[in-house]
Structures are given as C-alpha cells and as structure tokens.
Design a protein around this motif. Structure first.
Motif, PDB file in Angstrom:
ATOM      1  N   GLU A  37      -4.507   7.723  11.243  1.00 22.96           N
ATOM      2  CA  GLU A  37      -5.457   7.618  10.145  1.00 22.96           C
ATOM      3  C   GLU A  37      -4.790   6.913   8.971  1.00 22.96           C
ATOM      4  O   GLU A  37      -3.586   7.066   8.748  1.00 22.96           O
ATOM      5  N   ASP A  39      -5.375   6.671   4.850  1.00 21.51           N
ATOM      6  CA  ASP A  39      -6.104   7.213   3.715  1.00 21.51           C
ATOM      7  C   ASP A  39      -6.842   6.107   2.975  1.00 21.51           C
ATOM      8  O   ASP A  39      -6.541   4.918   3.149  1.00 21.51           O
ATOM      9  N   PRO A  40      -7.817   6.472   2.129  1.00 24.00           N
ATOM     10  CA  PRO A  40      -8.572   5.454   1.387  1.00 24.00           C
ATOM     11  C   PRO A  40      -7.654   4.474   0.660  1.00 24.00           C
ATOM     12  O   PRO A  40      -6.714   4.871  -0.020  1.00 24.00           O
ATOM     13  N   ALA A  82     -11.314   4.040   4.389  1.00 19.60           N
ATOM     14  CA  ALA A  82     -10.359   4.818   5.176  1.00 19.60           C
ATOM     15  C   ALA A  82     -10.572   4.471   6.642  1.00 19.60           C
ATOM     16  O   ALA A  82     -11.699   4.254   7.083  1.00 19.60           O
TER      17      ALA A  82
END
Length: 265
Positions: A37, A39-40, A82
């Motif tokens: 992932e 993050d923004p 994201a």
C-alpha cells in the motif's frame, strides 16, 4: 518503492518530478513487489499505470477505482491518491508532464488499454531514464500520448460521498462487504430514515444506495479474482449464498459473467 531506474549505481527511488523529461517510464516487476500500500500522496506530473498481472486500487477523496489486468489508471498531476495492490503486480507506467494543448483526462479514471498502447508502454519502459530528446524516442512517446488520449474510459469507478453520515456507513460496508443489510437497516445505524439515506446517496454519488453497493461488489470481485481468489471464495466474501446468485448479479452489472470477464483479461 524502487520502480524507477536510478542513474547512479545505487538502487532506489527517483522522484519522477525531478527527472528533466516530459515523460518518465518504468516497469513493475512481480518478483520484486508483493502486496503493498502507498499512503495518500501526489505528484506534479500526471501518472499512468498499466496492470498486466494482479490488481490495483486507487482511492481519492471523491472516488475509488479498481484496475484489473489489461486495464490502466490515469491520475492527473496534483491529485492526492492512495494505492493498494492485491497479489503480485506486474505492469508498466509513465509519469507525464502535460504540455500546452495536450488533451488528456482532467480527472482520475480507469481506461481500457489497446494493444498498441500496451506495446508502446512496454517498449518505453526500456528507455534510459535520461533518454535523448528530439529523435525516435520522443516520436515514440508522442504516439504513446496520442494513443492514451484516444483510449476509452473503463467502468470500474465508484464515486465516494463526502457527507460524514454516509462515509460512516460506507466505511463499514467496505470493511464488511458480506453484510447484506437492507437500506432501512443501514439508515437506522446512523439515525437516518431510509428516505434520507437514499436521497443523500443519490445527491452525492449519482447512484441509488442499491446501485452503489452493487458497483462496489463488482469492483471487489474483480480485485479479488485478479488476486487469485476463486469465484466461490468471492461469492462467499460478498455474502452471497450461492455462486449462481453472485454470477447473476455480476453479469447484470457488468454485462458478462465473472469467469468470462477474467478470462478475457
């Protein structure tokens, strides 16, 4: 995340916004990256990500996009987003500094990738980071941008509301997609009437509550199937009592059965 080639012997991330080229291309190797992932964040340059294998989701303040194999996502420069990857991702991408007069989507969108666009991205990914400008490389990248401009918008997009009451409901639905509660049941959980919930959802997303949940189910199904889940697993994860009932919903929404949808990709 070491996606871009580094001009020095030391491997690592190169900020595409710092590379003095209008188009910066890269490859994503499945053996180098597992699920992950981001993050923004945002980039000054616009970004294109083509998925060859695996699945990718992109979330912004106003929407969620799922990118299955043989599709791509376009993220305009300055868009806070994201990224989440399901399974081992393999693909190609580009960061693009838009020149005056360049006509490309002004908003985040998923696009259907033509064979020509895919081959151009694969070829461009092998270019040196600081490729020579003004010759064959620049002409190839110009064709790439022309092909991108003519690409069709894909349908795997889910508008996200901003109303706090709706976001609380949606957060729970996305965490527990197998919960098949009715409209009135979801409304009562936040002290609203069913009519208020339906009116707010329609105003903020352009969809009814039921249509929004159906679109979420289709997008999650595509994401999980691309990550290697079976149709039986996906149906259970979405709260369907049987595979046929799930397949009927998917075909009604996407116009094609889930098995055929993934086989074609």
């Amino acid at each position: 995340m070491p996606l871009l080639r580094h001009p020095s012997p030391e491997p690592g991330w190169v900020d595409p916004d710092d590379v003095p080229r209008p188009v910066v291309t890269y490859g994503i190797a499945a053996e180098a990256l597992g699920s992950f992932e981001l993050d923004p964040h945002q980039h000054a340059k616009s970004q294109l990500i083509l998925v060859q294998r695996g699945a990718l989701s992109c979330a912004t303040e106003n929407g969620l996009w799922i990118v299955p194999p043989r599709s791509a996502i376009w993220i305009p420069g300055g868009t806070v987003h994201a990224i989440k990857v399901t399974g081992e991702l393999e693909g190609y991408g580009a960061f693009v500094a838009l020149a005056d007069g360049t006509i490309l989507p002004a908003k985040c969108c998923s696009i259907a990738v033509t064979p020509l666009l895919r081959e151009l991205l694969i070829r461009a990914a092998s270019l040196p980071l600081l490729y020579e400008e003004g010759g064959a490389n620049s002409r190839m990248l110009a064709v790439l941008l022309d092909e991108l401009a003519s690409a069709k918008i894909d349908a795997l997009h889910l508008p996200m509301p901003t109303d706090p009451r709706l976001r609380r409901i949606i957060d729970v639905i996305m965490e527990t997609p197998a919960d098949r509660g009715t409209l009135d049941e979801w409304a009562r959980r936040t002290g609203m009437s069913g009519r208020t919930l339906e009116r707010l959802m329609s105003r903020e997303t352009g969809m009814s509550f039921g249509r929004w949940r159906q679109q979420l189910a289709v997008m999650l199904a595509v994401k999980w199937l691309a990550g290697g889940a079976s149709i039986q697993q996906v149906a259970a994860n979405l709260g369907y009592e049987s595979v046929p009932s799930f397949a009927t919903m998917f075909k009604k929404a996407a116009g094609i059965s889930p098995g055929r949808y993934m086989a074609e990709r």
